[in-house]
Design a protein around this motif. Structure first.
Motif, PDB file in Angstrom:
ATOM      1  N   HIS A  76       0.826  -1.209   0.000  1.00 32.77           N
ATOM      2  CA  HIS A  76       0.000   0.000   0.000  1.00 32.77           C
ATOM      3  C   HIS A  76       0.867   1.269   0.000  1.00 32.77           C
ATOM      4  O   HIS A  76       0.621   2.203  -0.777  1.00 32.77           O
ATOM      5  N   GLY A  77       1.906   1.275   0.845  1.00 34.04           N
ATOM      6  CA  GLY A  77       2.801   2.445   0.910  1.00 34.04           C
ATOM      7  C   GLY A  77       3.545   2.652  -0.394  1.00 34.04           C
ATOM      8  O   GLY A  77       3.727   3.783  -0.855  1.00 34.04           O
ATOM      9  N   LEU A  78       3.949   1.558  -1.013  1.00 33.50           N
ATOM     10  CA  LEU A  78       4.671   1.672  -2.285  1.00 33.50           C
ATOM     11  C   LEU A  78       3.748   2.214  -3.377  1.00 33.50           C
ATOM     12  O   LEU A  78       4.119   3.125  -4.126  1.00 33.50           O
ATOM     13  N   GLU A  79       2.557   1.695  -3.449  1.00 32.45           N
ATOM     14  CA  GLU A  79       1.570   2.176  -4.432  1.00 32.45           C
ATOM     15  C   GLU A  79       1.361   3.677  -4.289  1.00 32.45           C
ATOM     16  O   GLU A  79       1.375   4.422  -5.269  1.00 32.45           O
ATOM     17  N   GLU A  80       1.212   4.134  -3.041  1.00 29.84           N
ATOM     18  CA  GLU A  80       0.928   5.557  -2.801  1.00 29.84           C
ATOM     19  C   GLU A  80       2.081   6.454  -3.188  1.00 29.84           C
ATOM     20  O   GLU A  80       1.871   7.590  -3.602  1.00 29.84           O
ATOM     21  N   HIS A  81       3.318   5.982  -2.996  1.00 27.83           N
ATOM     22  CA  HIS A  81       4.488   6.845  -3.199  1.00 27.83           C
ATOM     23  C   HIS A  81       5.280   6.500  -4.449  1.00 27.83           C
ATOM     24  O   HIS A  81       6.344   7.069  -4.681  1.00 27.83           O
ATOM     25  N   ALA A  82       4.758   5.594  -5.270  1.00 30.89           N
ATOM     26  CA  ALA A  82       5.535   5.067  -6.408  1.00 30.89           C
ATOM     27  C   ALA A  82       6.049   6.178  -7.316  1.00 30.89           C
ATOM     28  O   ALA A  82       7.171   6.099  -7.837  1.00 30.89           O
ATOM     29  N   GLY A  83       5.263   7.232  -7.505  1.00 31.83           N
ATOM     30  CA  GLY A  83       5.642   8.290  -8.433  1.00 31.83           C
ATOM     31  C   GLY A  83       6.937   8.986  -8.068  1.00 31.83           C
ATOM     32  O   GLY A  83       7.647   9.508  -8.932  1.00 31.83           O
ATOM     33  N   ALA A  84       7.278   8.993  -6.774  1.00 28.19           N
ATOM     34  CA  ALA A  84       8.459   9.727  -6.323  1.00 28.19           C
ATOM     35  C   ALA A  84       9.658   8.807  -6.079  1.00 28.19           C
ATOM     36  O   ALA A  84      10.693   9.249  -5.591  1.00 28.19           O
ATOM     37  N   LEU A  85       9.497   7.536  -6.454  1.00 32.33           N
ATOM     38  CA  LEU A  85      10.520   6.541  -6.093  1.00 32.33           C
ATOM     39  C   LEU A  85      11.102   5.861  -7.316  1.00 32.33           C
ATOM     40  O   LEU A  85      10.534   5.914  -8.405  1.00 32.33           O
ATOM     41  N   GLN A  86      12.208   5.155  -7.090  1.00 31.61           N
ATOM     42  CA  GLN A  86      12.693   4.204  -8.085  1.00 31.61           C
ATOM     43  C   GLN A  86      12.360   2.817  -7.564  1.00 31.61           C
ATOM     44  O   GLN A  86      12.688   2.489  -6.419  1.00 31.61           O
ATOM     45  N   ILE A  87      11.758   2.015  -8.412  1.00 32.15           N
ATOM     46  CA  ILE A  87      11.485   0.633  -8.034  1.00 32.15           C
ATOM     47  C   ILE A  87      12.546  -0.230  -8.698  1.00 32.15           C
ATOM     48  O   ILE A  87      12.710  -0.194  -9.921  1.00 32.15           O
ATOM     49  N   LEU A  88      13.277  -0.957  -7.865  1.00 29.84           N
ATOM     50  CA  LEU A  88      14.381  -1.777  -8.353  1.00 29.84           C
ATOM     51  C   LEU A  88      14.004  -3.248  -8.194  1.00 29.84           C
ATOM     52  O   LEU A  88      13.820  -3.726  -7.061  1.00 29.84           O
ATOM     53  N   ASP A  89      13.876  -3.959  -9.286  1.00 28.26           N
ATOM     54  CA  ASP A  89      13.533  -5.384  -9.245  1.00 28.26           C
ATOM     55  C   ASP A  89      14.828  -6.184  -9.371  1.00 28.26           C
ATOM     56  O   ASP A  89      15.536  -6.050 -10.373  1.00 28.26           O
ATOM     57  N   VAL A  90      15.148  -6.973  -8.353  1.00 26.99           N
ATOM     58  CA  VAL A  90      16.441  -7.667  -8.337  1.00 26.99           C
ATOM     59  C   VAL A  90      16.321  -9.145  -8.712  1.00 26.99           C
ATOM     60  O   VAL A  90      17.231  -9.938  -8.483  1.00 26.99           O
ATOM     61  N   ARG A  91      15.195  -9.524  -9.329  1.00 27.74           N
ATOM     62  CA  ARG A  91      15.058 -10.909  -9.788  1.00 27.74           C
ATOM     63  C   ARG A  91      15.824 -11.121 -11.100  1.00 27.74           C
ATOM     64  O   ARG A  91      16.326 -10.179 -11.718  1.00 27.74           O
TER      65      ARG A  91
ATOM     66  N   MET B 250      15.155  -3.393 -13.782  1.00 28.26           N
ATOM     67  CA  MET B 250      15.649  -4.706 -13.366  1.00 28.26           C
ATOM     68  C   MET B 250      17.176  -4.722 -13.327  1.00 28.26           C
ATOM     69  O   MET B 250      17.835  -4.427 -14.321  1.00 28.26           O
ATOM     70  N   ILE B 251      17.714  -5.023 -12.164  1.00 28.10           N
ATOM     71  CA  ILE B 251      19.144  -5.349 -12.032  1.00 28.10           C
ATOM     72  C   ILE B 251      19.205  -6.584 -11.139  1.00 28.10           C
ATOM     73  O   ILE B 251      18.913  -6.491  -9.939  1.00 28.10           O
ATOM     74  N   PRO B 252      19.540  -7.755 -11.672  1.00 31.15           N
ATOM     75  CA  PRO B 252      19.573  -8.964 -10.823  1.00 31.15           C
ATOM     76  C   PRO B 252      20.518  -8.780  -9.633  1.00 31.15           C
ATOM     77  O   PRO B 252      21.538  -8.086  -9.747  1.00 31.15           O
ATOM     78  N   LEU B 253      20.162  -9.385  -8.506  1.00 28.29           N
ATOM     79  CA  LEU B 253      20.911  -9.179  -7.261  1.00 28.29           C
ATOM     80  C   LEU B 253      22.413  -9.380  -7.445  1.00 28.29           C
ATOM     81  O   LEU B 253      23.221  -8.598  -6.947  1.00 28.29           O
ATOM     82  N   GLY B 254      22.779 -10.433  -8.214  1.00 25.53           N
ATOM     83  CA  GLY B 254      24.202 -10.757  -8.387  1.00 25.53           C
ATOM     84  C   GLY B 254      24.985  -9.669  -9.104  1.00 25.53           C
ATOM     85  O   GLY B 254      26.212  -9.612  -9.004  1.00 25.53           O
ATOM     86  N   ALA B 255      24.287  -8.785  -9.841  1.00 22.45           N
ATOM     87  CA  ALA B 255      24.978  -7.737 -10.595  1.00 22.45           C
ATOM     88  C   ALA B 255      24.856  -6.379  -9.914  1.00 22.45           C
ATOM     89  O   ALA B 255      25.410  -5.376 -10.397  1.00 22.45           O
ATOM     90  N   LEU B 256      24.118  -6.328  -8.788  1.00 27.59           N
ATOM     91  CA  LEU B 256      23.767  -5.023  -8.217  1.00 27.59           C
ATOM     92  C   LEU B 256      24.979  -4.225  -7.753  1.00 27.59           C
ATOM     93  O   LEU B 256      25.063  -3.018  -8.002  1.00 27.59           O
ATOM     94  N   ALA B 257      25.920  -4.897  -7.094  1.00 31.14           N
ATOM     95  CA  ALA B 257      27.060  -4.142  -6.550  1.00 31.14           C
ATOM     96  C   ALA B 257      27.797  -3.406  -7.667  1.00 31.14           C
ATOM     97  O   ALA B 257      28.138  -2.233  -7.516  1.00 31.14           O
TER      98      ALA B 257
END
Ligand SMILES: N[C@@H](CCC(=O)N[C@@H](CS)C(=O)NCC(=O)O)C(=O)O
Ligand SMILES: [Fe+2]
Length: 357
Positions: free
Chosen positions: A259-274, A291-298
């Motif tokens: 719910h919090g993410l939905e409300e504030h999504a416009g001001a955020l970056q959503i990072l999918d690490v799958r 999308m940045i897979p977890l293994g490549a995030l660093a």
């Protein structure tokens, strides 16, 4: 059922104890530490407890109590000794007072010697006692400042603690070697300062030659603790981040709900690490997610903007929790984890791109 947790503050080697009645959820915290309030409040919340009291064993000289901050955040009451000299508490305790929490209670014993206001709290069935800085494991609290008096301490230990049952477990306010618990029988036999045939004069001789350096925080801690840990400057450095409704977990991760993410999504970056095949797979992904897979995030963290908070997302919320750790190490400050991941996001009916119905 009694809920019991021993918590540790490594910077001051202080133990904080959480005691609660599992049935009603009524809880008390003995000797909370200011810098650990966020952690302790998270545990109380995750265990579904309701904090009734913070209980001080004494006015500490080496760290600031978390009592005031916990009262601000949870509405609990602050209790400590009537002989503490502290102002701002809700209840001033005297010998034989009883602090009830649900079906359990702690009985108050006066054990001066380290300070005048030192208390020992004894559990109703006498299976545990919390001795503060009176009796430590194979040691004792120092007696060289804050009304310290080795003669008073000797009597406190012999009259109030050694008279408890032999198998009563004793939990101190500190241990500097990592020891966690002892018992009345053990200390009566093996405490090098107070056990065996040691007399009051022997103990005073020992204590008057401890030659300890004063605690590093003495000048800050004592005045603050005489106000139950109320800071001079009430700008709360421990407040939760304000960019979205976040919850701190006992695991040490900032979490956001769907719910919090939905409300504030416009001001955020959503990072999918799958992995790519998950991103385009049956669970789908959240609109606008990068999308940045977890293994490549660093190594790829620099692809993310530094001027907008980041919410990390994965399938169930565990890999993304580790993503928040990696991002913090890379210097990103405003980072949170989507609690429950895509599984919870979908289960709660929020929209996805791609995926199967
Ligand atoms: N090095 C520690 C000293 C802590 C200290 O003096 N602790 C008190 C309790 S408030 C004590 O009684 N210590 C007993 C001991 O060190 O044996 C600091 O700077 O905080
Ligand atoms: Fe102390």
């Amino acid at each position: 059922m009694l809920v019991f947790r021993q918590l540790f503050d490594p910077s001051s080697s202080t133990y904080t104890y959480l005691l609660a009645d599992g049935k009603s959820g009524a809880a008390v915290l003995i000797d909370p530490v200011f810098e650990q309030v966020r952690r302790d409040a998270a545990l109380v919340g995750e265990l579904g407890l309701r904090l009734l009291y913070t209980l001080e064993t004494h006015v500490h000289a080496d760290h600031v109590t978390g009592a005031w901050l916990l009262r601000e955040q949870t509405g609990c009451r602050i209790a400590l000794s009537a002989d503490s000299g502290a102002e701002g508490a809700d209840r001033y305790l005297v010998p034989d007072d009883v602090i009830a929490f649900g079906a359990h209670n702690l009985q108050v014993r006066k054990t001066p010697g380290h300070t005048n206001g030192c208390l020992t709290y004894v559990l109703d069935d006498r299976s545990m006692a919390f001795t503060g800085d009176c009796l430590l494991i194979r040691g004792s609290g120092r007696t060289d400042f804050q009304q310290g008096d080795p003669h008073a301490m000797y009597r406190s230990v012999h009259q109030q603690i050694f008279t408890l049952p032999e198998n009563c477990l004793l939990y101190p306010a500190h241990d500097y070697r990592g020891l966690t618990v002892t018992s009345v029988g053990e200390e009566r036999h093996f405490n090098p300062r107070l056990g065996g045939e040691t007399g009051e004069a022997d103990f005073a001789g020992y204590m008057n030659n401890l030659r300890l350096a004063h605690p590093k925080k003495l000048d800050v801690a004592v005045p603050a603790n005489l106000k139950c840990g109320r800071p001079d400057n009430e700008v709360d450095a421990t407040a939760a981040p304000g960019w979205a409704p976040l919850r701190y977990s006992f695991a040490g991760i900032w979490e956001i709900d769907p719910h919090g993410l939905e409300e504030h999504a416009g001001a955020l970056q959503i990072l999918d690490v799958r992995e790519p095949e998950e991103f385009t797979g049956p669970l789908g992904h959240i609109r606008g997610a990068v999308m940045i897979p977890l293994g490549a995030l660093a190594e790829r963290a620099e692809e993310l903007a530094r001027d907008r908070p980041i919410v990390a997302v994965c399938r169930a919320g565990s890999r993304s929790a580790q993503a928040t750790v990696i991002l913090r190490e890379a210097g990103f400050g405003d980072v949170a984890n989507l609690s429950g991941g895509m599984l919870r996001w979908r289960a709660e009916g929020y929209a996805v791109e791609g995926g199967s119905a």
